[in-house]
Design a protein around this motif. Structure first.
Motif, PDB file in Angstrom:
ATOM      1  N   GLN A 226       0.839  -1.208   0.000  1.00 44.31           N
ATOM      2  CA  GLN A 226       0.000   0.000   0.000  1.00 44.31           C
ATOM      3  C   GLN A 226       0.872   1.255   0.000  1.00 44.31           C
ATOM      4  OE1 GLN A 226      -3.131   0.263  -0.507  1.00 44.31           O
ATOM      5  NE2 GLN A 226      -3.758   2.238   0.313  1.00 44.31           N
TER       6      GLN A 226
ATOM      7  N   TRP B 263      -7.343   2.897   6.283  1.00 40.00           N
ATOM      8  CA  TRP B 263      -7.297   1.762   5.353  1.00 40.00           C
ATOM      9  C   TRP B 263      -7.146   0.472   6.159  1.00 40.00           C
ATOM     10  CZ3 TRP B 263      -2.835  -1.342   4.431  1.00 40.00           C
ATOM     11  CH2 TRP B 263      -2.951  -2.235   3.358  1.00 40.00           C
TER      12      TRP B 263
ATOM     13  N   PRO C 268      -9.681  -0.483  10.419  1.00 44.10           N
ATOM     14  CA  PRO C 268      -8.829   0.525   9.780  1.00 44.10           C
ATOM     15  C   PRO C 268      -7.650   0.936  10.677  1.00 44.10           C
ATOM     16  CG  PRO C 268     -11.133   1.063   9.453  1.00 44.10           C
ATOM     17  CD  PRO C 268     -11.093  -0.085  10.420  1.00 44.10           C
TER      18      PRO C 268
END
Length: 189
Positions: free
Chosen positions: A9, A103, A111
């Motif tokens: 990510q 995220w 998250p």
């Protein structure tokens, strides 16, 4: 928690780092990172906290929340006072926040949240800074030995019942079944 999804990510969503990788130990990083690869970001596992488990009185359920902490160690070129890298840290943090805050690394984790940051070490030519984050997940029966044992039981296909009536004179069963019942779920009772 796996570090690879977080690394991927960051690689996909940040542009400020020449290198993004992971490690399980911060100690090896300082000698490993070369000056020409700066700025660099390394995702490291920190620690894991767990709340007390909630187990039902019948021991047929299990639930426990786990908080997994991880850090992103930033290596950046610096002058002796650290002034030149001070403003850059703010830029690095902004990109990291946009990449991972809110995220979820997978379907089982909540998250990601920010916990803080601190200078780890500053030498004449580099600054090492740690940003700390956390995410939580819940252990449920499917994650425990209990589920493994249930899965090994197989299908509940039927049952046999033997009824031993209580005698009037002794007020106890005599050990002889007076009635029997066989239930086969595939064929009916």
């Amino acid at each position: 928690m796996k570090l690879s999804p977080i690394i991927k990510q960051l690689q996909a969503e940040t542009t400020c780092f020449k290198q993004i990788a992971g490690t399980l130990s911060e100690e090896v990083l300082e000698s490993f990172v070369r000056q020409k690869e700066l700025p660099a970001a390394y995702v490291v596992a920190l620690d894991v906290d767990a709340e007390f488990a909630e187990v039902s009185q019948y021991c047929n359920s299990y639930e426990q929340e786990i908080t997994e902490h991880f850090g992103i160690v930033i290596f950046a070129a610096s002058d002796r006072r650290g002034q030149s890298v001070g403003d850059l840290l703010d830029d690095y943090r902004a990109q990291i926040f946009k990449a991972i805050l809110g995220w979820s690394p997978d379907d089982d984790h909540d998250p990601i949240e920010f916990e803080g940051g601190s200078v780890q070490k500053m030498t004449g030519d580099r600054l090492i800074y740690l940003y700390e984050f956390k995410t939580t997940c819940t252990i449920t029966p499917k994650d425990t030995w209990q589920q493994v044992a249930y899965d090994r039981l197989g299908e509940f296909e039927g049952m046999d019942l033997d009824v031993d009536m209580i005698r009037d004179d002794t007020k106890k069963p005599d050990g002889t079944a007076e009635a029997k019942l066989k239930i086969d779920f595939e064929k009916g009772a």
